[in-house]
Design a protein around this motif. Sequence first.
Motif, PDB file in Angstrom:
ATOM      1  N   TYR A  22       0.887  -1.095  -0.069  1.00  0.00           N
ATOM      2  CA  TYR A  22      -0.154  -0.060   0.186  1.00  0.00           C
ATOM      3  C   TYR A  22       0.875   1.439   0.115  1.00  0.00           C
ATOM      4  O   TYR A  22       0.349   2.383  -0.161  1.00  0.00           O
ATOM      5  CB  TYR A  22      -0.882   0.023   1.237  1.00  0.00           C
ATOM      6  N   THR A  23       2.170   1.116   0.102  1.00  0.00           N
ATOM      7  CA  THR A  23       3.096   2.429   0.093  1.00  0.00           C
ATOM      8  C   THR A  23       3.220   2.895  -1.352  1.00  0.00           C
ATOM      9  O   THR A  23       2.798   2.201  -2.300  1.00  0.00           O
ATOM     10  CB  THR A  23       4.359   2.039   0.630  1.00  0.00           C
ATOM     11  N   VAL A  24       3.627   4.010  -1.529  1.00  0.00           N
ATOM     12  CA  VAL A  24       3.665   4.657  -2.845  1.00  0.00           C
ATOM     13  C   VAL A  24       4.482   3.904  -3.742  1.00  0.00           C
ATOM     14  O   VAL A  24       5.620   3.395  -3.261  1.00  0.00           O
ATOM     15  CB  VAL A  24       4.079   6.110  -2.710  1.00  0.00           C
ATOM     16  N   GLY A  26      -2.639   1.152  -3.705  1.00  0.00           N
ATOM     17  CA  GLY A  26      -1.509   1.003  -3.693  1.00  0.00           C
ATOM     18  C   GLY A  26      -0.994  -0.349  -4.409  1.00  0.00           C
ATOM     19  O   GLY A  26       0.093  -0.612  -5.101  1.00  0.00           O
ATOM     20  N   HIS A  32       0.283  -0.896  -8.115  1.00  0.00           N
ATOM     21  CA  HIS A  32       1.413  -0.788  -8.494  1.00  0.00           C
ATOM     22  C   HIS A  32       2.523  -1.935  -8.999  1.00  0.00           C
ATOM     23  O   HIS A  32       2.923  -2.379 -10.115  1.00  0.00           O
ATOM     24  CB  HIS A  32       2.392   0.126  -7.658  1.00  0.00           C
ATOM     25  N   GLU A  90      -7.443   5.613  -0.320  1.00  0.00           N
ATOM     26  CA  GLU A  90      -6.301   5.373   0.003  1.00  0.00           C
ATOM     27  C   GLU A  90      -6.101   5.430   1.599  1.00  0.00           C
ATOM     28  O   GLU A  90      -7.075   6.093   2.317  1.00  0.00           O
ATOM     29  CB  GLU A  90      -5.306   6.479  -0.517  1.00  0.00           C
ATOM     30  N   LYS A 108       0.428   6.332   3.467  1.00  0.00           N
ATOM     31  CA  LYS A 108       0.966   7.391   2.608  1.00  0.00           C
ATOM     32  C   LYS A 108       1.919   8.208   3.044  1.00  0.00           C
ATOM     33  O   LYS A 108       2.455   9.143   2.621  1.00  0.00           O
ATOM     34  CB  LYS A 108      -0.292   7.958   1.628  1.00  0.00           C
TER      35      LYS A 108
END
Length: 329
Positions: A42-44, A253, A256, A285, A290
């Motif tokens: 879930y991180t950028v 996230g 990605h 989000e 984040k």
Amino acid sequence: MMKSEWIEKGYVDEPIDASIDLKAEIRRLCKEKDAIILAHYYTVGDIQDIADFVGDSLALARKAAETDAGTMVMCGVHFMAETCKLLSPGKTVLCPDLTAGCSLADSCKAEDLKRFKDGHPGYKVVSYVNTTAAVKALTDCVVTSGNAKKVIDAFPADEKIIFGPDYNLGNYINSVTGRNMLLWDGGCHVHEKFSVDAIGRLKRQHPEAIVMAHLECKAPVLAAAEVKGSTATMLAYAQNSPAREFIVATEPGILHEMERTCPGKAFYPVPPETDEGKPGCTCNECEYMKRNTLGKVYNTLKYGFPAIEIDPETAREAVKPIEKMLSLS
Ligand code: 13P
Ligand code: SF4
């Protein structure tokens, strides 16, 4: 800036020279400081790209238990960094922003669980990994969304179990195991926003798409999903399925890694069912995830702050249910 201000903020708030190549500098610092970067899906994307390991909460816990590195930077939320520290107490665990909390972990305070547990003698306590170390210290066995059914199946059929804090996950496990665990009434503010209506609208636009949902979603959303599981379960399904389109009901996230590893496949994030749920909004989000930025990762490595510390007595008790989970799954 004084360190006391970092303590107050929960992260190092030092200006970073705009001319440096942040990603290259982070990798250089990792080498210099014998550090690895662990990142949740879930991180950028920028953080996932520079991480040594990206995974779901179960894989991250396993990695934390086995790494040889002297320092781990856990890019996720606070309870994930605590889990790393519990499993590797001799190592330095850096958390780029201590204020990266979790609404689900917040929904179960240790003192409330203690009271509930005292009121139900003879019950075992099974807790989702999204909990504080203090709650884990009151727990018999931890689960993640990646192993909850397997772990619960390992308990005798007539075992009396208190399950918390995620009501939706517990309710789902009750439904697939036929158990009647007592459920804590907690939830994740991100996953509770997803609705069957929003999924239906996406499905009408993309009728061939497979619907996938995280086990923290509400029962009607899970009932509408063909694939239900952890982030890693959904990712593996997308990678191995012949289908070309997927509707994804979890924090976006994860897209990605899905897009990176599944070229040519299309992924549609489910918007939240709120007034804010307009095209392009970011309100599905997790704002805590984040809070991890490249700048904070750089500063945490450079200054060795903030590092996770856990009261030794709590840590002694809290690691036991995590180790039990790892031995069962
Ligand atoms: P996973 O166990 O799928 O990594 O999920 C963790 C989480 O916080 C979901 O909101
Ligand atoms: Fe916690 Fe929900 Fe964020 Fe996951 S998505 S870390 S459960 S607040």
